[in-house]
Design a protein around this motif. Structure first.
Motif, PDB file in Angstrom:
ATOM      1  N   TYR A 122       1.452   4.167  -8.082  1.00  0.00           N
ATOM      2  CA  TYR A 122       1.844   3.673  -9.213  1.00  0.00           C
ATOM      3  C   TYR A 122       1.562   4.758 -10.364  1.00  0.00           C
ATOM      4  O   TYR A 122       2.382   4.945 -11.237  1.00  0.00           O
ATOM      5  CB  TYR A 122       1.264   2.287  -9.616  1.00  0.00           C
ATOM      6  N   ILE A 161       7.087  -1.583  -0.156  1.00  0.00           N
ATOM      7  CA  ILE A 161       5.776  -1.807  -0.044  1.00  0.00           C
ATOM      8  C   ILE A 161       5.563  -2.233   1.432  1.00  0.00           C
ATOM      9  O   ILE A 161       4.442  -1.762   1.990  1.00  0.00           O
ATOM     10  CB  ILE A 161       5.317  -2.734  -0.990  1.00  0.00           C
ATOM     11  N   TRP A 191       2.800  -7.467 -11.210  1.00  0.00           N
ATOM     12  CA  TRP A 191       2.609  -8.244 -10.046  1.00  0.00           C
ATOM     13  C   TRP A 191       3.875  -9.110  -9.892  1.00  0.00           C
ATOM     14  O   TRP A 191       4.456  -9.483  -8.945  1.00  0.00           O
ATOM     15  CB  TRP A 191       1.457  -9.022 -10.342  1.00  0.00           C
ATOM     16  N   MET A 201       6.508  -5.281  -8.473  1.00  0.00           N
ATOM     17  CA  MET A 201       6.104  -5.550  -6.993  1.00  0.00           C
ATOM     18  C   MET A 201       7.161  -6.213  -6.371  1.00  0.00           C
ATOM     19  O   MET A 201       7.589  -5.848  -5.295  1.00  0.00           O
ATOM     20  CB  MET A 201       4.589  -6.209  -6.901  1.00  0.00           C
ATOM     21  N   ARG A 255       9.177  -4.648  -3.132  1.00  0.00           N
ATOM     22  CA  ARG A 255       8.618  -5.246  -1.957  1.00  0.00           C
ATOM     23  C   ARG A 255       8.913  -4.812  -0.379  1.00  0.00           C
ATOM     24  O   ARG A 255       8.072  -4.489   0.263  1.00  0.00           O
ATOM     25  CB  ARG A 255       8.389  -6.670  -1.754  1.00  0.00           C
ATOM     26  N   ILE A 283      -1.047   1.775  -3.088  1.00  0.00           N
ATOM     27  CA  ILE A 283      -0.248   1.133  -4.209  1.00  0.00           C
ATOM     28  C   ILE A 283      -1.025   1.722  -5.466  1.00  0.00           C
ATOM     29  O   ILE A 283       0.179   2.158  -6.530  1.00  0.00           O
ATOM     30  CB  ILE A 283      -0.350  -0.250  -4.149  1.00  0.00           C
TER      31      ILE A 283
END
Length: 228
Positions: A29, A144, A133, A137, A141, A25
């Motif tokens: 990023y 991810i 966050w 995120m 998600r 991650i």
């Protein structure tokens, strides 16, 4: 039936998945925001373990971590611990081969993120950590989660690099994959087939759990929408 290979495989897969989750991650990023030329170069370097044969990855790890190599020798002399032919050697191998899956999936999710949401958060005075966050995120998600599952599945089934850097010692470094190969080599097809079924069952349970989570997520998102 000795269940150590299952325990060791799950231990290695879980630890390496946690490692590649955060490192993947983080890399995705920051690299997604770089200049295209630099991003392309780093993308090739970080994705290379995905296309290299696992035995080649294992060879590079031996060159780096072997007890007769500079780093491996320094670690052995300083901490009195070897970095190869131990159970945690499998963590190094699994992390390296699983990292590209987490990285590429997360990078794709970040690149598809609507940056106007981040700009709006900054306009409201929100900090970068909060935006990352609580806004970025959650929006990414699904990508991810897909990357995390792929990384776990890859780490669970890793054989080539693991066999080179961790070897096969029953009760110490054995994993499901190395156990299946050793049993096949010794013509113990019955026990090898049992371990194959165990591996299939664990993988199926993981995929089923992810499907249930995705279904719950979609259901929650659907209930959260207000009719126009």
């Amino acid at each position: 039936m000795d269940w150590y290979p299952l325990f060791n495989s799950l231990r290695i897969a879980l630890i390496s998945s946690v490692i590649v989750f955060f490192t993947g991650i983080c890399a995705a990023y920051y690299i997604a925001r770089l200049h295209p030329v630099l991003k392309g170069f780093l993308d090739v370097v970080l994705t290379l373990p995905l296309v290299l044969p696992p035995t080649v990855v294992g060879y590079f790890l031996l060159v780096l971590l072997g007890p007769r190599r500079p780093f491996g020798a320094w670690f052995l002399e300083t901490f009195d611990a070897r970095l190869v032919m131990t159970w945690y050697s499998g963590v190094f191998a699994a992390s390296v081969v699983a990292f590209p899956l987490m990285y590429r999936t997360a990078r794709g999710a970040f690149e598809s993120f609507d940056e106007t949401l981040s700009d709006a958060g900054q306009t409201l005075g929100l900090g970068n950590a909060y935006i990352f966050w609580r806004i970025r995120m959650p929006a990414c998600r699904q990508g991810i989660m897909a990357g995390a599952v792929l990384a776990f599945a890859r780490a669970l089934g890793e054989y080539g690099a693991t066999s080179m850097i961790a070897g096969y010692t029953p009760g110490k470094t054995a994993t499901i994959s190395t156990t299946v190969y050793q049993l096949w080599r010794t013509d113990n097809d019955t026990l090898a087939f049992r371990w194959v079924l165990v591996n299939v069952a664990v993988s199926a349970v993981v995929l089923l759990a992810v499907n249930l989570l995705e279904r719950r997520e979609r259901s929650r998102s659907g209930h959260g929408r207000r009719p126009s």
